[in-house]
Design a protein around this motif. Structure first.
Motif, PDB file in Angstrom:
ATOM      1  N   GLU A 189       0.838  -1.185   0.000  1.00  0.00           N
ATOM      2  CA  GLU A 189       0.000   0.000   0.000  1.00  0.00           C
ATOM      3  C   GLU A 189       0.880   1.246   0.000  1.00  0.00           C
ATOM      4  N   GLY A 190       0.530   2.195  -0.838  1.00  0.00           N
ATOM      5  CA  GLY A 190       1.256   3.460  -0.837  1.00  0.00           C
ATOM      6  C   GLY A 190       2.334   3.550  -1.897  1.00  0.00           C
ATOM      7  N   ASP A 191       2.815   2.388  -2.356  1.00  0.00           N
ATOM      8  CA  ASP A 191       3.781   2.430  -3.443  1.00  0.00           C
ATOM      9  C   ASP A 191       3.090   2.899  -4.722  1.00  0.00           C
ATOM     10  N   SER A 192       3.880   3.378  -5.649  1.00  0.00           N
ATOM     11  CA  SER A 192       3.292   3.754  -6.922  1.00  0.00           C
ATOM     12  C   SER A 192       3.110   2.490  -7.758  1.00  0.00           C
ATOM     13  N   VAL A 193       2.189   2.545  -8.669  1.00  0.00           N
ATOM     14  CA  VAL A 193       1.822   1.361  -9.434  1.00  0.00           C
ATOM     15  C   VAL A 193       2.792   1.163 -10.593  1.00  0.00           C
ATOM     16  N   LYS A 194       3.816   0.393 -10.376  1.00  0.00           N
ATOM     17  CA  LYS A 194       4.781   0.164 -11.460  1.00  0.00           C
ATOM     18  C   LYS A 194       4.454  -1.115 -12.214  1.00  0.00           C
ATOM     19  N   SER A 226      -7.224  -1.864 -11.275  1.00  0.00           N
ATOM     20  CA  SER A 226      -8.103  -0.706 -11.083  1.00  0.00           C
ATOM     21  C   SER A 226      -7.387   0.451 -10.400  1.00  0.00           C
ATOM     22  N   LEU A 227      -6.086   0.512 -10.541  1.00  0.00           N
ATOM     23  CA  LEU A 227      -5.347   1.550  -9.828  1.00  0.00           C
ATOM     24  C   LEU A 227      -4.861   2.624 -10.774  1.00  0.00           C
ATOM     25  N   GLN A 228      -4.843   3.836 -10.287  1.00  0.00           N
ATOM     26  CA  GLN A 228      -4.417   4.948 -11.123  1.00  0.00           C
ATOM     27  C   GLN A 228      -2.998   5.410 -10.773  1.00  0.00           C
ATOM     28  N   SER A 229      -2.781   5.701  -9.506  1.00  0.00           N
ATOM     29  CA  SER A 229      -1.441   6.194  -9.177  1.00  0.00           C
ATOM     30  C   SER A 229      -0.803   5.376  -8.056  1.00  0.00           C
ATOM     31  N   ASP A 230      -1.463   5.386  -6.905  1.00  0.00           N
ATOM     32  CA  ASP A 230      -0.912   4.644  -5.774  1.00  0.00           C
ATOM     33  C   ASP A 230      -1.680   3.365  -5.526  1.00  0.00           C
ATOM     34  N   ILE A 231      -0.981   2.426  -4.947  1.00  0.00           N
ATOM     35  CA  ILE A 231      -1.628   1.179  -4.573  1.00  0.00           C
ATOM     36  C   ILE A 231      -2.410   1.405  -3.287  1.00  0.00           C
ATOM     37  N   LEU A 232      -3.612   0.925  -3.263  1.00  0.00           N
ATOM     38  CA  LEU A 232      -4.485   1.198  -2.128  1.00  0.00           C
ATOM     39  C   LEU A 232      -4.581   0.017  -1.171  1.00  0.00           C
ATOM     40  N   PHE A 233      -3.699  -0.947  -1.342  1.00  0.00           N
ATOM     41  CA  PHE A 233      -3.786  -2.138  -0.511  1.00  0.00           C
ATOM     42  C   PHE A 233      -2.422  -2.802  -0.490  1.00  0.00           C
ATOM     43  N   THR A 234      -2.250  -3.708   0.422  1.00  0.00           N
ATOM     44  CA  THR A 234      -1.092  -4.578   0.399  1.00  0.00           C
ATOM     45  C   THR A 234      -1.564  -5.936  -0.090  1.00  0.00           C
ATOM     46  N   ALA A 235      -0.829  -6.517  -1.020  1.00  0.00           N
ATOM     47  CA  ALA A 235      -1.186  -7.844  -1.524  1.00  0.00           C
ATOM     48  C   ALA A 235      -0.237  -8.866  -0.923  1.00  0.00           C
ATOM     49  N   GLU A 236      -0.785  -9.896  -0.309  1.00  0.00           N
ATOM     50  CA  GLU A 236       0.036 -10.941   0.303  1.00  0.00           C
ATOM     51  C   GLU A 236      -0.449 -12.315  -0.148  1.00  0.00           C
ATOM     52  N   ALA A 237       0.482 -13.234  -0.215  1.00  0.00           N
ATOM     53  CA  ALA A 237       0.133 -14.602  -0.563  1.00  0.00           C
ATOM     54  C   ALA A 237      -0.494 -15.296   0.641  1.00  0.00           C
ATOM     55  N   VAL A 238      -1.652 -15.869   0.450  1.00  0.00           N
ATOM     56  CA  VAL A 238      -2.273 -16.664   1.515  1.00  0.00           C
ATOM     57  C   VAL A 238      -1.648 -18.050   1.514  1.00  0.00           C
ATOM     58  N   THR A 239      -1.587 -18.628   0.342  1.00  0.00           N
ATOM     59  CA  THR A 239      -0.875 -19.895   0.151  1.00  0.00           C
ATOM     60  C   THR A 239       0.338 -19.588  -0.707  1.00  0.00           C
ATOM     61  N   GLU A 240       1.191 -20.543  -0.896  1.00  0.00           N
ATOM     62  CA  GLU A 240       2.268 -20.333  -1.868  1.00  0.00           C
ATOM     63  C   GLU A 240       1.632 -20.031  -3.219  1.00  0.00           C
ATOM     64  N   CYS A 241       2.160 -19.029  -3.884  1.00  0.00           N
ATOM     65  CA  CYS A 241       1.541 -18.564  -5.120  1.00  0.00           C
ATOM     66  C   CYS A 241       2.534 -18.528  -6.265  1.00  0.00           C
TER      67      CYS A 241
END
Lengths: 243, 243
Positions: free
Chosen positions: B46-51, B87-102
């Motif tokens: 969250e908060g990083d720019s969408v690269k 669906s992101l424009q500039s900043d990431i609005l969430f943190t994405a984490e692996a629930v299982t190995e992905c």
DNA sequence: CGAGTTATTGACGAGAGTCAAACAACGTGG
DNA sequence: CCACGTTGTTTGACTCTCGTCAATAACTCG
């Protein structure tokens, strides 16, 4: 998608600005006549197929869904400039009703999509619009699952305030919607909304002025109590214009 | 947007199918190598720019936000095929984490947008994707503001079930996420989730089988209790494939 | 097998919902 | 312009669901 009977079809305000290539989504609607919708009347209905898109040019609109027996959820309030139905694919997922008397314009879904496909410059705006809808829906999701009544109400007041810059100078915030609307929007009951306002008033933070206005006595406290203090300050102080 | 250290960068599974003009969003990712993310590790913050945008090709991912002190909200679980960050424009609005190995693939945001702009046929798919995100977020909004613990849990079980057709034959539903994830997703506490499952088990509707599986004893009841009975029956019976 | 993590269960309390009554605002017609 | 009825809002008393805190049990993994 039916218009209610009394939505007088006024053939006024047809702009004669030539729309060669529309340079904004709003301009797509300028060819259409303005329709007037009386307060409380529906604009379109859940379950209908998406034949038209609407733009609110004046007034306030609520979008709601009914689930189970009589449980109503208001998913959004729309203000002047907002579009109704931009994020729909086949069926309408809400009923749109006028909170206050509204002026709206409409275009067919087909015309809208054709223009989007044809005109290079509309696409980024459309996509940005959809992204904003996602972000707004997620914000609301957070509000409804993790905020208490006071935080919800303060968040709501701040939201309203950003849509009414003019009045805010005098610190008087017009609240067009009634308590039931607010309750259904915030996921509370009418009684809890009422009690929470009373509590805020007793602390001299916001004081109701009739049924449809709030005097903001201490905006800082409202921001703090909204539970978005960090966000809000950041956004406001740095003048970062999102969207 | 950082990859965590231990996301071994495996240079495998590069498809050699020529991608002349990509005919689906998924195909955009096929040029990229597959990366492996261990369970519990972050994919982006969250908060990083969408690269970059990511596609989940295997495993389950959770998107969450932290609000206030320690309050976590999981806004979505993603499954194989789903995109992260569309669906992101500039900043990431969430943190994405692996629930299982992905297993995931990534492309740069720029490449993604260029392709969307260039290729006529990707646009409808992209727009449809965004619209689905809006619809999903709004559904969740309804769930969190008007449903009780039991309805929430049953809705969740049904959602999961639609992502796990295979196992469902034997009526055994794998539940990769832990109770805390479920609680944060449903806007409940871990204890309430636990108690609600116990209650459903005592009525022989779903019975836990270890910590990561539920045996569905009575799917009909689950549907009824989810509070979406009308919707669900309609959709299922008519075999309307949404999305 | 055992330490650490995750889940379940219980007792209790707080916040919001429900039901009901009093009250204020609004609009209409006399 | 005021009386009146209607509608919307506030307030109070009570209930109930879910959250909190704490203890116990089950699972996981080295």
């Amino acid at each position: 998608m039916l218009m209610q009977k009394n939505a007088a079809f006024e053939n006024v305000e047809l702009t004669n600005e030539p729309v060669r290539t529309a340079r904004s989504l709003s301009s797509l609607f300028l060819l259409s006549a303005t329709e007037t919708v009386a307060a409380g009347k529906a604009i379109c209905w859940e379950g209908d197929s998406v034949k038209h898109l609407f733009q609110v040019t004046e007034g306030v609109v609520r979008l709601h869904r009914i689930i189970g027996e009589g449980r109503r959820v208001i998913t959004a309030f729309l203000f002047s400039g907002d579009l109704i139905g931009a994020s729909l694919q086949s069926d309408i997922l809400f009923t749109a009703e006028a909170v206050t008397e509204c002026k709206i314009r409409r275009i067919t879904r087909k015309a809208f999509l054709d223009e989007i496909a044809r005109c290079e410059c509309l696409r980024p705006e459309y996509i940005a619009l959809l992204c904003r809808e996602v972000a707004a829906a997620q914000d609301h999701m957070v509000l409804r699952s993790k905020k208490n009544a006071e935080e919800r109400l303060c968040s709501f007041i701040l939201n309203l305030a950003t849509h009414a810059e003019n009045d805010l100078n005098h610190r008087l915030l017009r609240v067009p919607m009634n308590r039931q609307d607010i309750a259904d929007y915030l996921g509370l009951t009418i009684e809890t909304v009422s009690r929470t306002i009373t509590k805020l008033a007793s602390r001299n933070i916001v004081v109701p002025e009739g049924r449809h206005a709030l005097r903001i006595m201490n905006l800082g406290r409202v921001v703090q109590l909204s539970g978005n203090a960090d966000d809000f300050l950041e956004k406001t102080c740095h003048s970062v214009r999102l969207h």
